[in-house]
Design an enzyme around this catalytic site. Structure first.
Site, PDB file in Angstrom:
ATOM      1  N   ASP A  79      -7.809   2.222  -3.107  1.00  0.00           N
ATOM      2  CA  ASP A  79      -6.529   1.892  -2.487  1.00  0.00           C
ATOM      3  C   ASP A  79      -6.103   0.467  -2.825  1.00  0.00           C
ATOM      4  O   ASP A  79      -6.930  -0.380  -3.187  1.00  0.00           O
ATOM      5  CB  ASP A  79      -6.583   2.080  -0.969  1.00  0.00           C
ATOM      6  CG  ASP A  79      -7.617   1.195  -0.287  1.00  0.00           C
ATOM      7  OD1 ASP A  79      -8.739   1.057  -0.828  1.00  0.00           O
ATOM      8  OD2 ASP A  79      -7.321   0.630   0.782  1.00  0.00           O
TER       9      ASP A  79
ATOM     10  N   GLU B  39     -10.265   0.975   1.848  1.00  0.00           N
ATOM     11  CA  GLU B  39     -10.996  -0.278   2.023  1.00  0.00           C
ATOM     12  C   GLU B  39     -10.068  -1.367   2.560  1.00  0.00           C
ATOM     13  O   GLU B  39     -10.474  -2.174   3.402  1.00  0.00           O
ATOM     14  CB  GLU B  39     -11.610  -0.713   0.687  1.00  0.00           C
ATOM     15  CG  GLU B  39     -12.548  -1.917   0.785  1.00  0.00           C
ATOM     16  CD  GLU B  39     -11.841  -3.269   0.642  1.00  0.00           C
ATOM     17  OE1 GLU B  39     -12.496  -4.316   0.876  1.00  0.00           O
ATOM     18  OE2 GLU B  39     -10.643  -3.299   0.304  1.00  0.00           O
TER      19      GLU B  39
END
Length: 418
Positions: A106, A168
């Site tokens: 991400d 994350e």
């Protein structure tokens, strides 16, 4: 500009690679993709944390499958996102032990940022590759994927694992799901290299991140009748000031670790809301506070000081005004344990030897390294690019950094042939 992937990640162009309708890549095409080409593909996926990362994960899964590598996908509880864990077995078929290459898929939003080029199309200028996630941390993933055919050709006596996570950036939400699945399967590894952007320096420690939501419940009343109410905002303010007092104490008294750029534990309140009208005593005030603890400092001990203040001082005062007053504190999912790698760990010694970096580097931001460490897998942080370039407009990674990472990962995999 390269074409962007369709919602299913099925059609791509711009790098001479053809993705057939199932999303698979042929074996020959994967062998032909270098790190830059992989990075071009990965950047084209808009994996901002609010979006799904499945198109990117499934494209990686299918690329690995074309090389005979099976991947395990573990999904977010609400669906729409997944982690990928894949093992490149040793030449004798062994899958236990070895080293994990860890990265998150991400990226942070580009909203409101003034980019000089399309953030989701890789652009080269002056030896730099620009695009969202180039530094943090699709560059590392791209290098690892580009080297898979070479990794497979090595006569390794130990396996190499790829671990790519979701979410994350919003609190390391994906990695625990993956690590729990690995524990259930009995998968064990001897070390992990988390490829966050460190300029290819070896980072051996980072702070923990602890986030709490606090709700202060008082009693509403007309503001002309102050003694009949219990002002939730005012009592929340007392607690916020207590958080600040503790922050000031850690700043002035320590403990300290001068290897960090901010060498003490930090605390702060970053969001607050409360009240419904200017003439109404507020019944509810909600705020969110965080603290980032040095490794070795107990998060429970820090939080315990806050809760002791609530029980011994704040609640008794509130309940003299309203006997049903209460304070609720909820630990939020975005909790990241601190990392402190041991210099005795084999992974620390190996990565230091391969990079030639014997300095002591520690960072205040969090990574998934602490999660791997808590799961019994020693970890260090080392990857291409610089954290100063992350999260900003015109994020970039230097081509020289990708080259250095490629050389490092080649030699890392080569060490598994001994």
């Amino acid at each position: 500009m390269a074409d962007r992937p369709d919602p299913d990640g099925r059609a791509f162009a711009g790098i001479g690679v053809f993705f057939i309708s199932s999303g698979r890549i042929t074996m020959s095409s994967m062998k032909s993709m270098n790190a830059r080409e992989w990075l071009q593909r990965l950047v084209a996926f808009d994996t901002t944390s609010r979006n799904s990362n499945l198109a990117m994960i499934e494209a990686i899964r299918d690329a690995l499958a074309s090389q005979g590598i099976q991947s395990e996908l573990t999904y977010a509880p609400e669906g729409g996102k997944a982690n990928l864990f894949a093992t490149l077995p040793a030449c004798d078929g062994a899958t236990q032990g070895g080293i994990v290459l860890s990265g998150h898929t991400d990226v942070v939003p580009v909203d409101g940022q003034d980019w000089s080029s399309d953030p989701f199309s890789l652009t080269e200028r002056d030896g730099r590759l620009y695009g969202r996630g180039t530094a943090d941390m699709k560059g590392y993933i791209a290098v690892a994927l580009a080297l898979v055919p070479e990794f497979l050709a090595l006569k390794r006596t130990k396996p190499l694992h790829l671990a790519f996570s979701y979410d994350e950036e919003v609190g390391c939400l994906g990695a625990p799901v993956m690590l729990e699945a690995l524990a259930r399967r009995g998968v064990r590894a001897e070390g992990c290299v988390v490829g966050e952007p460190t300029g290819m320096r070896v980072v051996v420690a980072h702070k923990g991140m602890n986030l709490y939501r606090c709700r202060v419940h008082g009693k509403a009343a007309h503001s002309s009748l102050t003694p009949r109410g219990c002002n939730a905002i005012e009592y929340a303010a007392r607690l916020i000031c207590r958080v600040r007092d503790l922050a000031d104490e850690y700043r002035s008294r320590g403990p300290y670790d001068d290897c960090f750029d901010v060498p003490f534990t930090t605390m702060g309140t970053n969001l607050i809301s409360g009240g419904i009208a200017v003439n109404t005593i507020p019944e509810l005030c909600e705020f969110i506070y965080e603290f980032r603890n040095l490794p070795g400092m107990s998060p429970d001990g820090i939080q315990g000081r806050i809760e002791a203040y609530i029980q011994s001082e704040l609640l008794p005062r509130m309940r003299r005004e309203h006997d049903a007053a209460r304070i609720e504190i909820e630990a939020m999912p975005a909790m990241v344990p601190a990392l402190e790698a041991s210099e005795r760990d084999a992974i620390t010694r190996l990565v230091r030897a391969l990079t030639g970096d014997d300095g002591t580097s520690k960072v205040s931001y969090g990574t998934e390294g602490g999660l791997f460490q808590n799961a019994g897998i020693p970890a260090v942080i080392c990857g291409p690019g610089h954290i100063e370039q992350a999260h900003r407009a015109d994020e970039f990674v230097e081509i020289a950094q990708l080259d250095a990472c490629e050389d490092f990962l080649r030699r890392l995999a080569g060490s598994l042939t001994d």
